[in-house]
Design an enzyme around this catalytic site. Structure first.
Site, PDB file in Angstrom:
ATOM      1  N   LYS A 239       0.832  -1.205   0.000  1.00 28.80           N
ATOM      2  CA  LYS A 239       0.000   0.000   0.000  1.00 28.80           C
ATOM      3  C   LYS A 239       0.866   1.254   0.000  1.00 28.80           C
ATOM      4  O   LYS A 239       0.511   2.268  -0.619  1.00 28.80           O
ATOM      5  CB  LYS A 239      -0.965  -0.015   1.185  1.00 28.80           C
ATOM      6  CG  LYS A 239      -2.078  -1.050   1.064  1.00 28.80           C
ATOM      7  CD  LYS A 239      -3.078  -0.909   2.187  1.00 28.80           C
ATOM      8  CE  LYS A 239      -4.229  -1.919   2.045  1.00 28.80           C
ATOM      9  NZ  LYS A 239      -3.809  -3.305   2.289  1.00 28.80           N
ATOM     10  N   CYS A 350      -8.091  -6.538   6.229  1.00 31.81           N
ATOM     11  CA  CYS A 350      -8.372  -7.601   5.257  1.00 31.81           C
ATOM     12  C   CYS A 350      -9.266  -8.659   5.907  1.00 31.81           C
ATOM     13  O   CYS A 350      -9.151  -9.846   5.636  1.00 31.81           O
ATOM     14  CB  CYS A 350      -7.101  -8.203   4.684  1.00 31.81           C
ATOM     15  SG  CYS A 350      -5.966  -8.906   5.897  1.00 31.81           S
TER      16      CYS A 350
END
Length: 412
Positions: A239, A350
């Site tokens: 990310k 997640c």
């Protein structure tokens, strides 16, 4: 590897230690066997009647049964023979005879390879998902978790056109990832891709490997170009790379010193100017209200990535989810203190579990009225937004990892 996982290691960690001395072909087979046994452990145990077997033989029997039922390329006689030799090493001739009888009996059973997805996950988790998603969606999710996920590449040093052209020139099949979030490599039936480090463009920093869901979280974050953003739980760095490529100026921190090396390597190979620090968000190296943007990609139960991490389904418990949510609340609160008025706070996981996702954000907003949801219009397709305008990808619906994100701003 199975011994290490049973002792508390992750499959990825066990893989690095156990397979280093094997040639590539044998490493890939060994990993496939271990991952397959973990995915289908309950199903295999039901076939094998392990209650009457010597505990030293349990994994030997599971490995043999998995080869008989799931690996058509391994002849039955070879699966039995290698398992018998392993049993002989571990438990002597008596163990070898037991394994020989059990596996030969299994090999003769008609229809023993029939797939029952409910048997590949803990019952409490199946029941939970059926309550949450409904029977049809839960069944699709279980099937997704039992398949090998696609490898998706995200542009780093190369653009998507250069990536596509290079891989096609090297003979790889490629397709656009769901929602245009990357490039997926196609695998012919019965074949396997080489590891990422052996793919074209890896050494040159042409790409990073990252599931579409996590790339889309970065798009959803919509950090304005030029903005300094603190990625507070950054390892392994995907990310951070995506945010930097999108124009943000990233400071990447992680409290887990052993993972920071990988974060540094990811940034170096991708050729992005990310500043990296070993830093705990609960004791941050910044003064209060100092930052224009903070991303909290919080450690979680990872129930959205079980196709990628087959051992996770046997590791997670209801208590795991509760403990994760407790820590996530603390991390989000700590991150909020760093955001200056008018600044951006992005929370992501997640996980598929509402206790770790919307529940954490709802409770946070109730306690911190100076923050509010501020979704960036058009940053991701509407199909990936919840009624509250948070991001949520679901494997069974969107064909990618499960992920969640909320985009908040300090409005006063």
């Amino acid at each position: 590897m199975l011994d290490a996982v049973r002792g508390g290691a992750t499959l990825q960690g066990a893989r690095a230690g156990a397979l280093a001395d094997l040639i590539e072909r044998d490493r890939r087979l060994a990993y496939e066997l271990a991952a397959g046994v973990l995915r289908r452990r309950a199903q295999l145990d039901g076939m094998l009647k392990l209650a009457t077997a010597d505990p030293r033989l349990h994994d030997v029997l599971r490995l043999g049964a998995y080869q008989l039922r799931a690996l058509a390329r391994v002849p039955a006689y070879a699966a039995v023979s290698t398992s018998v030799e392993l049993a002989r090493e571990m438990a002597g001739e008596g163990g070898a005879r037991y394994v020989n009888r059990a596996l030969r009996s299994l090999a003769r059973e008609p229809g023993g390879g029939r797939r029952e997805t409910e048997l590949t996950h803990p019952k409490w988790l199946v029941d939970r998902w059926r309550r949450h998603f409904g029977d049809a969606d839960a069944t699709k999710l279980l099937r997704w978790n039992d398949t090998r996920p696609a490898v998706t590449l995200q542009p780093a040093g190369w653009g998507i056109e250069q990536l596509t052209a290079r891989f096609q020139a090297e003979g790889f099949g490629v397709r656009e990832a769901p929602y245009g979030a990357g490039l997926q490599l196609l695998v012919a039936p019965g074949s396997r891709l080489p590891p990422p480090a052996q793919l074209p463009g890896f050494k040159e920093g042409g790409f990073i490997v990252q599931d579409p869901a996590h790339a889309l979280v970065c798009r959803f974050a919509a950090v304005p170009p030029g903005t300094i953003v603190y990625d507070a739980c950054a390892a392994p760095g995907g990310k951070a790379v995506a945010l930097e490529r999108g124009g943000a100026r990233v400071i990447a921190g992680d409290a887990r010193r052993e993972r920071v090396g990988r974060l540094v390597e990811t940034a170096r190979r991708a050729g992005v100017a990310i500043r990296v620090a070993v830093a705990d968000l609960l004791a941050p190296p910044f003064r209060s209200e100092a930052l224009p943007a903070v991303l909290v990609d919080a450690p979680c139960s990872a129930t959205g990535t079980m196709a990628r991490h087959p051992d996770a389904r046997w590791r997670v418990t209801p208590r795991t989810i509760a403990r994760a949510a407790e820590r996530q609340r603390a991390l989000l609160t700590a991150a909020a203190a760093l955001v200056r008025p008018g600044g951006l706070l992005v929370y992501a996981t997640c996980s598929l579990e509402p206790e770790e996702n919307s529940d954490v954000v709802t409770e946070f907003l109730a306690r911190h009225p100076q923050f509010a949801r501020v979704p960036a219009t058009g940053s991701v397709p509407a199909a990936l937004l919840t009624p509250a305008a948070d991001f949520q990808s679901l494997p069974q619906r969107h064909g990618m990892d499960g992920a969640y994100a909320a985009r908040l701003a300090r409005v006063r």
